[in-house]
Design an enzyme around this catalytic site. Structure first.
Site, mmCIF file in Angstrom:
data_model
loop_
_atom_site.group_PDB
_atom_site.id
_atom_site.type_symbol
_atom_site.label_atom_id
_atom_site.label_comp_id
_atom_site.label_asym_id
_atom_site.label_seq_id
_atom_site.Cartn_x
_atom_site.Cartn_y
_atom_site.Cartn_z
ATOM 1 N N ASP A 98 25.788 22.092 20.813
ATOM 2 C CA ASP A 98 25.772 20.628 20.805
ATOM 3 C C ASP A 98 25.721 20.154 22.262
ATOM 4 O OD1 ASP A 98 27.246 18.662 18.228
ATOM 5 O OD2 ASP A 98 26.149 17.913 19.981
ATOM 6 N N ASP A 330 30.365 13.383 10.842
ATOM 7 C CA ASP A 330 30.573 11.936 11.015
ATOM 8 C C ASP A 330 30.462 11.184 9.696
ATOM 9 O OD1 ASP A 330 28.587 11.896 14.046
ATOM 10 O OD2 ASP A 330 30.762 12.120 13.805
HETATM 11 O O1 TEU Z 1 27.737 10.324 16.835
HETATM 12 C C1 TEU Z 1 26.921 9.223 17.189
HETATM 13 C C2 TEU Z 1 27.190 8.082 16.299
HETATM 14 O O2 TEU Z 1 26.454 7.131 16.204
HETATM 15 C C3 TEU Z 1 28.476 8.084 15.620
HETATM 16 O O3 TEU Z 1 29.132 6.956 16.133
HETATM 17 C C4 TEU Z 1 28.272 7.991 14.134
HETATM 18 O O4 TEU Z 1 27.093 7.324 13.805
HETATM 19 C C5 TEU Z 1 29.405 7.173 13.612
HETATM 20 O O5 TEU Z 1 30.535 7.862 14.022
HETATM 21 C C6 TEU Z 1 29.345 7.039 12.110
HETATM 22 O O6 TEU Z 1 30.470 6.301 11.752
HETATM 23 C C7 TEU Z 1 27.807 11.329 17.842
HETATM 24 C C8 TEU Z 1 28.700 12.439 17.328
HETATM 25 O O7 TEU Z 1 28.103 13.007 16.150
HETATM 26 C C9 TEU Z 1 30.043 11.833 17.021
HETATM 27 O O8 TEU Z 1 30.914 12.798 16.420
HETATM 28 C C10 TEU Z 1 30.649 11.344 18.331
HETATM 29 O O9 TEU Z 1 31.870 10.680 18.048
HETATM 30 C C11 TEU Z 1 29.695 10.358 19.024
HETATM 31 O O10 TEU Z 1 28.341 10.780 19.041
HETATM 32 C C12 TEU Z 1 30.102 10.223 20.482
HETATM 33 O O11 TEU Z 1 29.859 11.469 21.130
#
Ligand code: TEU
Ligand code: CA
Length: 559
Positions: A98, A330
């Site tokens: 990642d 997420d």
């Molecule tokens: O997620 C990007 C993002 O847009 C997230 O905010 C997601 O859409 C949202 O949490 C949904 O509710 C990435 C990663 O996958 C996430 O785990 C991280 O928190 C975020 O970026 C910041 O790095």
């Protein structure tokens, strides 16, 4: 098939903190993952995507990185990581990492330096602005609530953080910063990594000036996403990254891109443009959001869902490539969100998997999805761990929203739904840890666990294995054209794939009723047989009309 390996692969996403704890501290780790690689291999997986394992204060569970070239203490050592990579490769699988370079942790040495003074050599690695009339430089909100700007007393300026205040955004306009990122990527690729999933990578190009957003009625802050998503130099940066790093390796790249459209995705993934291989789009993940975003609950409309997924299949059918997913760390768990995790958990989990895995693109399986793990409901907010959930809870409390309404949104859409520990067996803590897990285990682990699934030939796990095997055995699934069937049917999601003289007919009943599927007169065939179904088929025949059982899925191969 002389297609790129990542076009023929199925990817398994591991969220390390919740996957397997090997040393009893309640936190998943690298040695824990190593102990479960055969389980993943036996599923038929080709590629493992590892959510961040780098040094981090864990404000956002590893998506806030303080050292891009070292392993988080809780997860183990660099030697453990090298052992993991060797074991993955020994099993004929690949490992992608990642890449989180839209922002770092505020504990990264670069930021520690940058905040010391305005003329510090690292100052311009981040985005600083003076306040305006005694308040933040713009009225943008952070994706985790509150302002997207944090005041820094030492230099009397604000820094931008589109996520938590411990995740300052990096300044990609700075060529030195970009070079540092590229060198770090090469360092991992030279260690044998097979590619990257790139975190919010379409946020990295910020605009020249930062305009004010347009707050919704009664709101103090506004979205700035139309300004920072898909920004003015995004294609220049991705092409530069491709040419300076990626093109020298046989790797796979997938860009996580909230707000990307099919038109933009064609630009990001068209091979001749030499940017990325594929993207994670979010449109189908937003169809059950109300106007105020994810916490504003709205029922999914199946016709909209069918139209949206079809739009993406058609847009990238010839140019570019789709990522196929319903789950990740997420998102809430799809069997609870789109299926029925009570009376029809097994049938609906298999139906959703059929729907996704027979489409054109690279499918992603998120840990636990393959055994039908469900959402969680903790009574107390204190049992939740996710910063996004906690910020939402406190913001809503301050606005006087009822506890019941707040918790309902968290139960349906909270990210911790997908972060409860992987359920391995029915022993204490689901076999995830001999210690106290960092987040509580879903109490349904006694019923839902990998051991039970692997030992039951009719399980969701074995159904996923069969779907993944079908992709390897039938070129039509990887390469065939896509067309939606019966677009307006409110309960059935049906589509067909075509290649040479074959047609794959996919029929999914999305609900618990028993609608009748009518075979379009345009679908002609001499022989039909069922490749897979989530019900024991009385016979494989395909009449003009098919009465479907609750959540029934069938895949016919027609010649
Ligand atoms: O997620 C990007 C993002 O847009 C997230 O905010 C997601 O859409 C949202 O949490 C949904 O509710 C990435 C990663 O996958 C996430 O785990 C991280 O928190 C975020 O970026 C910041 O790095
Ligand atoms: Ca551990």
């Amino acid at each position: 098939m002389n297609l790129a390996w990542w076009k023929q692969s199925v990817v398994y996403q591991i969220y390390p903190r919740s996957f397997m704890d090997s040393n009893g501290d309640g936190i998943g780790d690298l040695q824990g993952i190593i102990s479960k690689l055969d389980y993943i291999k036996n599923l038929g997986i080709d590629v493992i995507w590892l959510s961040p394992v780098y040094k981090s204060p864990n404000d956002d569970n590893g998506y806030d990185i303080s050292d891009y070239q070292d392993i988080m203490d809780e997860f183990g050592t660099m030697k453990d990581w090298e052992e993991l990579l060797a074991n993955v490769h020994e099993r004929g699988m690949k490992l992608i990492m990642d890449l989180v370079v839209n922002h770092s942790s505020d504990e990264h040495p670069w930021f520690v330096e940058a905040r010391k003074s305005k003329d510090n050599p690292y100052r311009d690695y981040y985005i600083w602005r003076p306040g305006k009339d005694g308040r933040e430089p713009t009225n943008w909100y952070s994706n985790f609530g509150g302002s997207a700007w944090e005041y820094d007393e030492t230099t009397d300026e604000y820094y931008l953080h589109l996520f938590s205040k411990k995740q300052p955004d990096l300044n990609w306009r700075n060529a030195k910063l970009r070079e540092e990122v590229y060198n770090m990527m090469k360092w991992w690729l030279d260690k044998g990594v097979d590619g990257f999933r790139m975190d919010v990578i379409n946020f990295i190009s910020k605009p020249e000036i930062f305009p004010e957003g347009d707050p919704k009625p009664g709101k103090k802050y506004a979205s700035g996403s139309k300004f920072y998503r898909n920004g003015p130099h995004i294609h220049d940066y991705l092409h530069e990254m491709n040419q300076q790093v990626l093109s020298a390796y046989d790797v796979m790249t997938v860009g996580e891109m909230p707000g990307v459209t099919p038109e933009l995705a064609r630009l990001y993934t068209e091979e001749s443009r030499k940017e990325l291989n594929m993207v994670f789009q979010f449109e189908h993940m937003g169809l059950d959001n109300g106007p105020y975003g994810k916490w504003d609950l709205k029922p999914l409309n199946l016709v909209e869902f069918k139209q949206n997924l079809t739009k993406w299949q058609k847009a990238l059918e010839e140019i570019g490539w789709n990522s196929l997913y319903f789950n990740n760390h997420d998102q809430p768990r799809s069997v609870s969100r789109f299926g029925n995790d009570k009376e029809y958990r097994v049938e609906s989990a298999k139906m959703l998997a059929t729907l996704l895995h027979m489409m054109k693109g690279t499918p992603y399986v998120y840990q636990g999805e393959e055994i039908g793990m469900t959402n969680i409901q903790f009574e107390s907010i204190d049992d939740y761990r996710d910063i996004e959930i906690h910020n939402f809870y406190h913001e809503q409390k301050e606005e006087g929203i009822s506890q019941e309404k707040i918790m309902k949104s968290i139960y349906v859409k909270g990210r911790d739904n997908s972060r409860t520990p992987m359920q391995w067996n029915s022993t204490n803590n689901a076999g995830f840890s001999t210690g106290t897990p960092w987040i509580k285990v879903n109490p349904n682990y006694t019923e839902i666990n990998a051991e039970k699934e692997v030992s039951n030939p009719d399980s969701i796990y074995h159904y996923y294995r069969a779907l993944i095997q079908l992709r390897k055995n039938h070129e039509i699934i990887v390469n065939g054209g896509y067309d939606l069937v019966d677009e307006d049917h409110p309960e059935i999601f049906s589509y067909k794939r075509t290649l040479h003289n074959q047609t794959l007919l996919v029929i999914c009943n999305f609900y618990a009723n028993e609608p009748v599927f009518t075979l379009p007169a345009t679908i002609l065939y001499k022989s039909a047989h069922v490749l897979i179904s989530n019900y024991q088929q009385s016979d494989g025949s395909l009449g003009e009309q098919l009465k479907l059982k609750p959540y029934e899925a069938r895949v016919y191969l027609l010649t």
